[in-house]
Design an enzyme around this catalytic site. Structure first.
Site, PDB file in Angstrom:
ATOM      1  N   GLY A 471      21.074  45.536  -0.689  1.00 13.48           N
ATOM      2  CA  GLY A 471      22.332  44.806  -0.603  1.00 13.48           C
ATOM      3  C   GLY A 471      22.214  43.445  -1.252  1.00 13.48           C
ATOM      4  N   GLY A 513      11.609  39.373  -4.062  1.00 18.44           N
ATOM      5  CA  GLY A 513      11.942  40.528  -4.895  1.00 18.44           C
ATOM      6  C   GLY A 513      12.456  40.185  -6.274  1.00 18.44           C
ATOM      7  N   ALA A 514      13.461  39.348  -6.349  1.00 17.18           N
ATOM      8  CA  ALA A 514      14.095  39.054  -7.643  1.00 17.18           C
ATOM      9  C   ALA A 514      13.106  38.384  -8.585  1.00 17.18           C
ATOM     10  CB  ALA A 514      15.319  38.164  -7.431  1.00 17.18           C
ATOM     11  N   GLU A 694      16.764  34.501   1.660  1.00 19.04           N
ATOM     12  CA  GLU A 694      16.735  34.098   3.066  1.00 19.04           C
ATOM     13  C   GLU A 694      17.087  32.634   3.296  1.00 19.04           C
ATOM     14  OE1 GLU A 694      12.703  35.459   3.063  1.00 19.04           O
ATOM     15  OE2 GLU A 694      13.079  36.842   4.714  1.00 19.04           O
TER      16      GLU A 694
END
Ligand code: MOS
Length: 731
Positions: A471, A513-514, A694
């Site tokens: 997401g 992640g990115a 986050e």
């Protein structure tokens, strides 16, 4: 061909800024969006598989004991029941990538209420659920089961301690001090998609379609649990309906489905109910946090102490790293961090939504609000005065740090100067109005990652990596990176994710992640550019690629002409190196919130909220903003409603569904504004991007609770600030 890149030196080339496709950083729509909103994206439980049998987990009704027998006789003759499985392997579920060593992971011993002990498999989900309810479990209870982290009979271990200087002396000599204890409750991840898995064996090879965040690790965990080589396991998770940490590790449904499918020789699906998600997956630990702040007359900090108590099951390693950002956020030469871990018989504690900072920065920012009042200083000014030049704990410079800019810009945009300056003094009818603010900070990480980029002779691009998109926008940003680097329109790029047959990455976790997988795609694209440059005989740095053409020396050549029938296929491999360690790396921000508190009922409504963040290069203005909106929304929930409630007798979760566990709904969330500052972090990676997933939750709740104080004069030090706690302090 594989290209390996070790990131040792800061990358000052800013390659993405030199490209011509002009898509990086833009508000590019998610390629997967239309599929998702039209119901065409297939989630774990939705795959159509022939001869599928359905499994339902059976869980322990006690906090501590030993399973003697399942009482299978009661159900084996029921319509549709195929098998009831239990046993050692069944319970071997490694927690979020940790070793498989804890005692409750491999025997019939029961360590918490709700722990899975068996799986009923039947022709239909309903038949399996019915039978699961009718098993006559025989359990021998064993001794007391401490379930309260603060109770006198609970074992507590000091699991971490670091100090510098002499905090006690700093406190004794300070002009102003704060010494306060706050409590935060446990949290459930509350991902929209419940955990689910479908297991299918072909000989000794297993395919698991599941909902997981970190497939490379999940594959190893599953293989370990089954006692088979990892090469025999393939996991597919192309679409994941949210994780928030609860899907970082393989969990019971995946192991149980795989074991059952092997046992009965048919594919098996295990889908958790919402209650099972609450009771058997992961919780964020509750915390007790004592903050000590020592400051001079002018509010400059001389000391910071952060002692905290969190909990987990006996012998589990994970402790919520509450003070993760405390060592480097603010100045002060005397410092102390102490971690204590209580051993309780509650379900596994693990990573949930920014483990550490989400609750640790929040409480630190409450304490800073208390200090600002004692010093008589504007809370924004107090923070500005305490931003260090270098990390005060390690002496390392920051890779980049725009906290001051976030604070100043946010204060101006929010109209902070017009705030109510006297707590409890602004009232409109029944409503008391107040404003509060807090800083945001989250550590930045880079992890090993690989991705394949293939440029076809026709000029189409395929990207493949086992990275997931939970997401977060991975499909969008990987597409953008390749589009920008190769000058190819996004319509001609296909990004394929969530398959362990693809090159492995670190998955979705810890906001890495990115940056990590994005860098792997970048590395591969740079190599493809070199190959193209060679064919047109220019230096790679002089090569302009745009809309499927190479532009060089006034020539505009279509890519297919250059490729001449030959594809270019490159796997980019990122190895984090010295750059990561050489600087203190983190993302920063500032929150501003306005609340109205009902003077009669104590009810708090958030009226408006602003977040200003800096996280290096923003890869996609829309998905980055959405991440921050989501984080701030979680912050509202943390501030006002979210709390796991455990029964004091056996630790079982009382509010185990979304009706009783209150996360914010639309009516609770006002207009939220997000501003992202422009930044390049050369030390983070060649994209100059830091993780932003986050950041939006790391302190957000403090701005709301500080605003409640400003509105009412009531300091709530026990999260969440429900009406009863506010009301108790109102006149
Ligand atoms: Mo995150 S809590 O590392 O998914």
């Amino acid at each position: 061909m594989n290209i390996r890149f070790k990131f040792d030196e800061p990358d000052t080339r800013h390659r993405l800024d030199q490209m011509s496709q002009d898509i990086i950083g833009k508000a590019f729509d998610r390629p997967d969006g239309p599929m998702k909103v039209s119901g065409q994206a297939t989630y774990a439980a939705e795959w159509e598989v022939d001869r599928l049998a359905h499994g339902v987990l059976v869980r322990a009704p006690v906090a501590r004991g030993r399973l003697k027998s399942l009482g299978i006789e009661a159900v084996s003759a029921m319509d549709g029941v195929i098998a009831v499985l239990t046993g050692e392997r069944f319970l071997r579920v490694p927690a979020q990538g940790t070793e498989n060593t804890a005692p409750h992971q491999g025997a019939s011993d029961i360590y918490y209420h709700g722990q899975p002990v068996a799986l009923v498999v039947a022709e239909t989900f309903e038949a399996a659920r019915h039978a699961a309810h009718h098993l006559a479990l025989e359990i021998e209870t064993s001794g007391p089961a401490p379930v309260d982290p603060e109770a006198s009979d609970t074992v507590r271990e000091e699991t971490d301690r670091s100090s510098q200087g002499d905090l006690d002396r700093a406190m004794a000599e300070a002009a102003h001090t704060v010494d306060v204890t706050y409590r935060t409750p446990g949290h459930n991840s509350a991902a929209m998609e419940p955990h689910a898995a479908i297991a299918q064996w072909d000989g000794d090879e297993l395919t698991l379609r599941g909902a997981y965040q970190m497939l490379k690790f999940n594959r190893n965990e599953l293989a370990d649990s089954l006692g088979i080589p990892a090469e025999k396991v393939r996991i597919l998770a192309p679409y994941v309906g949210g994780g928030f940490g609860s899907k970082l590790g393989i969990s019971h449904e995946g192991v149980a489905a795989a074991l059952a499918a092997r046992e009965i020789g048919r594919p098996v699906s295990v889908v958790l109910s919402r209650q099972q998600v609450f009771e058997t997956t992961i919780r964020r630990s509750e915390s007790r946090q004592r903050i000590r702040l020592a400051a001079g007359e002018d509010g400059r900090l001389t000391g910071i102490g952060h002692e905290y108590l969190v909990s987990n099951l006996p012998e589990e390693d994970f402790a919520e790293p509450v003070a993760q950002a405390t060592p480097f956020l603010y100045a002060g030469e005397h410092r102390e961090v102490v971690e204590e871990l209580a051993r309780v018989h509650r379900l596994l504690a693990g990573s949930v939504r920014a483990p550490g900072e989400a609750i640790g920065v929040t409480v630190l920012e409450n304490a800073m609000d208390e200090l600002a009042e004692k010093v008589g200083l504007d809370p924004v000014e107090l923070r500005l005065r305490n931003i260090p030049d270098v990390d005060p704990s390690s002496g390392k410079p920051y890779s980049s740090n725009r906290l001051a800019d976030c604070l100043v810009h946010g204060a101006e945009r929010f109209g902070w100067d017009n705030r109510n300056k006297e707590p409890g003094s602004e009232r409109h009818g029944e409503w008391l109005i107040g404003q509060g603010m807090a800083s945001a900070v989250r550590v930045n990480m880079l992890a090993p990652a690989e991705a394949r980029v293939r440029l076809s002779p026709e000029g189409d691009v395929t990207i493949e990596t086992d990275m997931t998109d939970i997401g977060t926008g991975t499909y969008a940003i990987l597409t953008q990176i390749a589009s920008e680097m190769l000058g190819i329109v996004p319509d001609r790029i296909e990004t394929r994710l969530g398959d362990t047959d693809f090159p492995p990455g670190p998955g979705s976790g810890g906001s890495w992640g990115a940056a990590s997988t994005g860098t792997a795609v970048f590395i591969a694209c740079e190599e493809i550019r070199r190959r193209i440059a060679k064919r047109v005989a220019v230096a790679e740095t002089d090569l302009t690629l745009v809309d499927g053409h190479a532009i060089t020396d006034n020539r505009k050549i279509p890519l297919p002409e250059i490729l001449a029938g030959v594809a270019i296929d490159v796997v980019g491999e990122l190895e984090p190196g010295k750059a990561q360690k050489a600087r203190r790396q983190a993302t920063y921000g500032a929150y501003f919130a306005e609340v109205a508190v009902n003077a009669v009922t104590g009810e708090t409504r958030v009226r408006r909220m602003l977040g200003v963040f800096s996280a290096g290069r923003i890869l996609n203005a829309k998905t980055a903003r959405s991440q921050c909106l989501g984080g701030m929304t979680w912050g509202i929930g943390m501030a006002l409603t979210e709390a796991l409630v455990h029964d004091a007798r056996d630790g079982h979760l009382i509010n185990h569904d979304l009706a009783e566990y209150h996360i914010p709904v639309n009516a609770d969330v006002p207009q939220i504004e997000v501003d992202l500052l422009d930044e390049r972090d050369d030390w983070a990676n060649p994209l100059q991007a830091k993780g932003i997933g986050e950041l939006g939750i790391c302190g957000a709740a403090a701005s709301v609770v500080n605003a409640i104080y400003n509105a009412t004069g009531v300091r709530v030090r026990d999260y969440p600030a429900t009406l009863d706690k506010v009301l108790a302090g109102l006149p």
